[in-house]
Write a protein that holds these residues in place. Structure first.
Motif, PDB file in Angstrom:
ATOM      1  N   LEU A 193     -69.653  -9.161 -18.915  1.00  0.00           N
ATOM      2  CA  LEU A 193     -70.284 -10.445 -18.613  1.00  0.00           C
ATOM      3  C   LEU A 193     -69.348 -11.588 -18.975  1.00  0.00           C
ATOM      4  CD1 LEU A 193     -72.575 -12.315 -17.820  1.00  0.00           C
ATOM      5  CD2 LEU A 193     -73.608 -11.917 -20.086  1.00  0.00           C
ATOM      6  N   LEU A 194     -68.742 -11.526 -20.154  1.00  0.00           N
ATOM      7  CA  LEU A 194     -67.797 -12.565 -20.555  1.00  0.00           C
ATOM      8  C   LEU A 194     -66.602 -12.607 -19.605  1.00  0.00           C
ATOM      9  CD1 LEU A 194     -67.796 -12.162 -24.437  1.00  0.00           C
ATOM     10  CD2 LEU A 194     -68.688 -14.109 -23.127  1.00  0.00           C
ATOM     11  N   ALA A 195     -66.118 -11.429 -19.209  1.00  0.00           N
ATOM     12  CA  ALA A 195     -65.002 -11.388 -18.274  1.00  0.00           C
ATOM     13  C   ALA A 195     -65.358 -12.117 -16.983  1.00  0.00           C
ATOM     14  CB  ALA A 195     -64.617  -9.936 -17.985  1.00  0.00           C
ATOM     15  N   HIS A 196     -66.569 -11.884 -16.498  1.00  0.00           N
ATOM     16  CA  HIS A 196     -66.999 -12.537 -15.262  1.00  0.00           C
ATOM     17  C   HIS A 196     -67.067 -14.053 -15.451  1.00  0.00           C
ATOM     18  CE1 HIS A 196     -68.775 -12.273 -11.242  1.00  0.00           C
ATOM     19  NE2 HIS A 196     -69.557 -13.278 -11.611  1.00  0.00           N
ATOM     20  N   VAL A 212     -78.756 -15.309 -22.350  1.00  0.00           N
ATOM     21  CA  VAL A 212     -77.671 -14.739 -23.154  1.00  0.00           C
ATOM     22  C   VAL A 212     -78.170 -14.306 -24.528  1.00  0.00           C
ATOM     23  CG1 VAL A 212     -75.467 -15.264 -24.273  1.00  0.00           C
ATOM     24  CG2 VAL A 212     -75.883 -16.005 -21.915  1.00  0.00           C
ATOM     25  N   ALA A 213     -79.063 -15.096 -25.113  1.00  0.00           N
ATOM     26  CA  ALA A 213     -79.548 -14.818 -26.469  1.00  0.00           C
ATOM     27  C   ALA A 213     -80.368 -13.537 -26.550  1.00  0.00           C
ATOM     28  CB  ALA A 213     -80.385 -15.993 -26.987  1.00  0.00           C
ATOM     29  N   ARG A 214     -80.767 -12.972 -25.412  1.00  0.00           N
ATOM     30  CA  ARG A 214     -81.565 -11.753 -25.439  1.00  0.00           C
ATOM     31  C   ARG A 214     -80.843 -10.581 -24.772  1.00  0.00           C
ATOM     32  NH1 ARG A 214     -85.991 -15.264 -23.903  1.00  0.00           N
ATOM     33  NH2 ARG A 214     -86.139 -14.280 -21.847  1.00  0.00           N
ATOM     34  N   GLY A 215     -79.541 -10.737 -24.513  1.00  0.00           N
ATOM     35  CA  GLY A 215     -78.786  -9.706 -23.825  1.00  0.00           C
ATOM     36  C   GLY A 215     -77.745  -9.059 -24.717  1.00  0.00           C
ATOM     37  N   PRO A 216     -76.731  -8.459 -24.128  1.00  0.00           N
ATOM     38  CA  PRO A 216     -75.712  -7.735 -24.893  1.00  0.00           C
ATOM     39  C   PRO A 216     -74.815  -8.627 -25.737  1.00  0.00           C
ATOM     40  CG  PRO A 216     -75.112  -7.861 -22.571  1.00  0.00           C
ATOM     41  CD  PRO A 216     -76.513  -8.354 -22.667  1.00  0.00           C
ATOM     42  N   LEU A 217     -74.914  -9.951 -25.558  1.00  0.00           N
ATOM     43  CA  LEU A 217     -74.121 -10.876 -26.371  1.00  0.00           C
ATOM     44  C   LEU A 217     -74.916 -11.428 -27.552  1.00  0.00           C
ATOM     45  CD1 LEU A 217     -72.288 -12.845 -23.537  1.00  0.00           C
ATOM     46  CD2 LEU A 217     -71.405 -10.968 -24.937  1.00  0.00           C
ATOM     47  N   VAL A 227     -78.339 -23.784 -19.290  1.00  0.00           N
ATOM     48  CA  VAL A 227     -78.898 -23.150 -18.094  1.00  0.00           C
ATOM     49  C   VAL A 227     -80.339 -23.593 -17.877  1.00  0.00           C
ATOM     50  CG1 VAL A 227     -79.515 -20.944 -17.039  1.00  0.00           C
ATOM     51  CG2 VAL A 227     -77.360 -21.162 -18.282  1.00  0.00           C
ATOM     52  N   SER A 228     -81.110 -23.669 -18.940  1.00  0.00           N
ATOM     53  CA  SER A 228     -82.524 -24.054 -18.800  1.00  0.00           C
ATOM     54  C   SER A 228     -82.686 -25.508 -18.358  1.00  0.00           C
ATOM     55  CB  SER A 228     -83.264 -23.823 -20.121  1.00  0.00           C
ATOM     56  OG  SER A 228     -82.802 -24.719 -21.126  1.00  0.00           O
ATOM     57  N   ASP A 229     -81.690 -26.344 -18.640  1.00  0.00           N
ATOM     58  CA  ASP A 229     -81.766 -27.758 -18.263  1.00  0.00           C
ATOM     59  C   ASP A 229     -81.359 -28.019 -16.816  1.00  0.00           C
ATOM     60  OD1 ASP A 229     -82.687 -28.520 -20.734  1.00  0.00           O
ATOM     61  OD2 ASP A 229     -80.727 -29.137 -21.508  1.00  0.00           O
ATOM     62  N   LEU A 230     -80.867 -27.009 -16.129  1.00  0.00           N
ATOM     63  CA  LEU A 230     -80.498 -27.184 -14.726  1.00  0.00           C
ATOM     64  C   LEU A 230     -81.749 -27.336 -13.867  1.00  0.00           C
ATOM     65  CD1 LEU A 230     -77.687 -24.477 -14.465  1.00  0.00           C
ATOM     66  CD2 LEU A 230     -77.374 -26.962 -14.348  1.00  0.00           C
ATOM     67  N   PRO A 231     -81.627 -27.942 -12.704  1.00  0.00           N
ATOM     68  CA  PRO A 231     -82.800 -28.099 -11.819  1.00  0.00           C
ATOM     69  C   PRO A 231     -83.395 -26.740 -11.442  1.00  0.00           C
ATOM     70  CG  PRO A 231     -80.939 -29.418 -11.049  1.00  0.00           C
ATOM     71  CD  PRO A 231     -80.414 -28.540 -12.137  1.00  0.00           C
ATOM     72  N   ASP A 232     -84.668 -26.763 -11.056  1.00  0.00           N
ATOM     73  CA  ASP A 232     -85.323 -25.519 -10.649  1.00  0.00           C
ATOM     74  C   ASP A 232     -84.541 -24.838  -9.533  1.00  0.00           C
ATOM     75  OD1 ASP A 232     -87.295 -25.908 -12.496  1.00  0.00           O
ATOM     76  OD2 ASP A 232     -88.695 -26.835 -11.080  1.00  0.00           O
ATOM     77  N   ARG A 233     -84.077 -25.636  -8.599  1.00  0.00           N
ATOM     78  CA  ARG A 233     -83.232 -25.110  -7.522  1.00  0.00           C
ATOM     79  C   ARG A 233     -81.789 -25.482  -7.851  1.00  0.00           C
ATOM     80  NH1 ARG A 233     -81.213 -27.156  -2.645  1.00  0.00           N
ATOM     81  NH2 ARG A 233     -80.760 -25.525  -1.096  1.00  0.00           N
ATOM     82  N   ILE A 234     -81.027 -24.505  -8.261  1.00  0.00           N
ATOM     83  CA  ILE A 234     -79.635 -24.745  -8.655  1.00  0.00           C
ATOM     84  C   ILE A 234     -78.771 -24.815  -7.400  1.00  0.00           C
ATOM     85  CG2 ILE A 234     -77.681 -23.887  -9.996  1.00  0.00           C
ATOM     86  CD1 ILE A 234     -79.657 -22.386 -11.760  1.00  0.00           C
ATOM     87  N   THR A 235     -78.047 -25.908  -7.267  1.00  0.00           N
ATOM     88  CA  THR A 235     -77.176 -26.110  -6.110  1.00  0.00           C
ATOM     89  C   THR A 235     -75.735 -26.308  -6.564  1.00  0.00           C
ATOM     90  OG1 THR A 235     -77.447 -28.510  -6.152  1.00  0.00           O
ATOM     91  CG2 THR A 235     -79.075 -27.235  -4.886  1.00  0.00           C
ATOM     92  N   ARG A 236     -74.823 -26.242  -5.613  1.00  0.00           N
ATOM     93  CA  ARG A 236     -73.418 -26.512  -5.916  1.00  0.00           C
ATOM     94  C   ARG A 236     -73.246 -27.917  -6.487  1.00  0.00           C
ATOM     95  NH1 ARG A 236     -69.565 -22.306  -5.762  1.00  0.00           N
ATOM     96  NH2 ARG A 236     -70.246 -20.770  -4.217  1.00  0.00           N
ATOM     97  N   LEU A 238     -75.650 -18.650 -12.226  1.00  0.00           N
ATOM     98  CA  LEU A 238     -76.509 -19.372 -13.167  1.00  0.00           C
ATOM     99  C   LEU A 238     -77.968 -18.941 -13.044  1.00  0.00           C
ATOM    100  CD1 LEU A 238     -75.466 -21.479 -15.236  1.00  0.00           C
ATOM    101  CD2 LEU A 238     -73.863 -20.989 -13.397  1.00  0.00           C
ATOM    102  N   GLU A 239     -78.404 -18.584 -11.856  1.00  0.00           N
ATOM    103  CA  GLU A 239     -79.756 -18.042 -11.707  1.00  0.00           C
ATOM    104  C   GLU A 239     -79.884 -16.729 -12.458  1.00  0.00           C
ATOM    105  OE1 GLU A 239     -82.498 -19.054 -10.628  1.00  0.00           O
ATOM    106  OE2 GLU A 239     -82.132 -20.716  -9.240  1.00  0.00           O
ATOM    107  N   ALA A 240     -78.834 -15.913 -12.401  1.00  0.00           N
ATOM    108  CA  ALA A 240     -78.860 -14.640 -13.121  1.00  0.00           C
ATOM    109  C   ALA A 240     -78.942 -14.881 -14.624  1.00  0.00           C
ATOM    110  CB  ALA A 240     -77.616 -13.829 -12.778  1.00  0.00           C
ATOM    111  N   LEU A 241     -78.222 -15.878 -15.119  1.00  0.00           N
ATOM    112  CA  LEU A 241     -78.278 -16.200 -16.551  1.00  0.00           C
ATOM    113  C   LEU A 241     -79.638 -16.784 -16.933  1.00  0.00           C
ATOM    114  CD1 LEU A 241     -74.734 -17.746 -17.202  1.00  0.00           C
ATOM    115  CD2 LEU A 241     -75.558 -15.467 -17.817  1.00  0.00           C
ATOM    116  N   ARG A 242     -80.255 -17.480 -16.015  1.00  0.00           N
ATOM    117  CA  ARG A 242     -81.592 -18.013 -16.285  1.00  0.00           C
ATOM    118  C   ARG A 242     -82.600 -16.873 -16.415  1.00  0.00           C
ATOM    119  NH1 ARG A 242     -83.574 -22.627 -12.353  1.00  0.00           N
ATOM    120  NH2 ARG A 242     -82.580 -23.935 -13.938  1.00  0.00           N
ATOM    121  N   ASN A 243     -82.463 -15.867 -15.567  1.00  0.00           N
ATOM    122  CA  ASN A 243     -83.392 -14.732 -15.585  1.00  0.00           C
ATOM    123  C   ASN A 243     -83.113 -13.758 -16.723  1.00  0.00           C
ATOM    124  OD1 ASN A 243     -84.708 -15.677 -13.277  1.00  0.00           O
ATOM    125  ND2 ASN A 243     -83.278 -14.618 -11.903  1.00  0.00           N
TER     126      ASN A 243
END
Length: 277
Positions: free
Chosen positions: A58-61, A80-85, A103-112, A72-77
Motif C-alpha cells: 500500500l505504501l509503495a502504491h 489507514v488506521a484500521r488496516g495493515p498500517l 481523506v474524510s474531509d474530501l467532498p462526497d464525490r471525489i474529483t480530479r 482516495l475512495e479506496a482509502l475512504r472505504n
C-alpha cells in the motif's frame, strides 16, 4: 523525477563510513545457490508477515502513483488506521489519523479538481524536485558507491522481476522508494525473513528515513506528511521485530536509543542528496 548517476556526490562525516560499506557488498548481498537467492524461514516475533507485506505494498502504491479519485475512495472505504498500517506506536497512530482525516474531509464525490493540491504536492516530491527530497536511493549516495548499490539491488531483485515490474512500478527506477518497499514485501511473502532484515540494512534503512524526514517537514499537504511518517514507522518497527526474531540486532552504527528513533522528525538532515543545490 529520475536523478542521473552523474549528479552531485554527497560529502560530509558519513562519506568515510560509506567507503567502508562499499567493501562489504558481497557480505550484504543475498545468499545464493545455483544463481538463485536462498529462501530462509525463522520465527516472526508476533509479526504477521502477510499483513506487513500488504502494508508495504500500500505504501509503495502511495509513493508510486499520483493520488486519483479511485485511490482516495479506496482509502475512504478502508481507513489507514484500521488496516495493515495500524501500528501500536505513537508516530504511526498519529500519522494514520492524519491521513484518514484528510481523506474524510474530501467532498462526497471525489474529483480530479478536488485532488489538485495533492497532485501538486506529489509532483513536488516525485517529479520536479521542488522539495529537495529525491525518492531514489542512488541520489543519497556518493557517486563512487552508486554502481555497487545498483549491483546489490539487482541481486536482490533476481527472481522477483515479474511482480516488481507491474504497474505502476514499471515506470520507476529500480532504486525508487516504492520499488524497494515492494521488494521488501515480496521477501516477506516468500518467508525470507533473514533476507528481509539484511535487505533493510543494505538498502531502505540507509536512506529512506532521510527521504521521509524531508517530505514530512517540507511538503504542503498533511496527507504526504502522514504517508512519510508511516513509511518510516513501518520500516523501523519491522526491523526491530524481525531483528529480534532472527537474532540479528541492528548494526552498531545505526544506534538503538531514542535519538535514533526521533532525530528524523526534528528537521535535522544528516545526509544530503543530489536534489540539493
Amino acid at each position: 523525477m529520475r536523478p542521473g548517476p552523474g549528479t552531485l556526490a554527497r560529502s560530509g562525516p558519513t562519506a568515510g563510513r560509506n567507503s567502508v560499506e562499499s567493501t562489504v557488498l558481497e557480505a550484504l548481498s543475498p545468499p545464493r545457490q545455483g544463481g538463485v537467492p536462498v529462501t530462509n524461514r525463522t520465527g516472526t516475533g508476533g509479526l504477521d508477515p502477510g499483513a506487513t507485506a500488504e502494508g508495504l505494498r500500500l505504501l509503495a502504491h502511495l509513493h508510486a502513483e499520483e493520488p486519483t479519485p479511485a485511490l482516495l475512495e479506496a482509502l475512504r472505504n478502508a481507513p489507514v488506521a484500521r488496516g495493515p498500517l495500524a501500528l501500536d506506536r505513537d508516530d504511526a497512530l498519529q500519522a494514520a489519523a492524519l491521513v484518514d482525516e484528510v481523506v474524510s474531509d474530501l467532498p462526497d464525490r471525489i474529483t480530479r479538481r478536488s485532488l489538485a493540491p495533492l497532485a501538486a504536492d506529489f509532483a513536488a516530491i516525485h517529479r520536479s524536485g521542488e522539495l529537495r527530497a529525491c525518492p531514489t536511493e542512488g541520489s543519497w549516495l556518493d557517486e563512487e558507491l552508486r554502481a555497487d548499490a545498483a549491483a546489490s539491488l539487482a541481486c536482490w531483485r533476481s527472481g522477483l522481476e515479474a511482480e516488481l515490474r507491474r504497474s505502476p512500478l514499471d515506470r520507476l527506477p529500480d532504486d525508487h522508494v516504492a520499488a524497494e518497499l515492494a521488494l521488501l514485501a515480496a521477501l516477506l511473502d516468500r518467508g525470507r525473513m533473514i533476507d528481509a532484515v539484511r535487505f533493510l540494512d543494505r538498502h531502505p534503512l540507509r536512506w529512506v528515513p532521510d527521504f521521509c524526514s524531508r517530505v514530512a517537514t517540507r511538503c504542503r499537504e498533511p496527507f504526504f506528511a502522514g504517508i512519510a511518517i508511516l513509511t518510516n514507522a513501518l520500516l523501523d518497527d519491522l526491523r526491530d521485530r524481525l531483528g529480534e526474531a532472527c537474532g540479528l540486532p541492528r548494526p552498531a552504527e545505526d544506534g538503538t536509543d531514542v535519538r535514533r528513533r526521533r532525530r528524523w522528525t526534528e528537521g535535522r538532515f544528516p545526509r544530503a542528496c543530489t536534489c540539493d543545490p
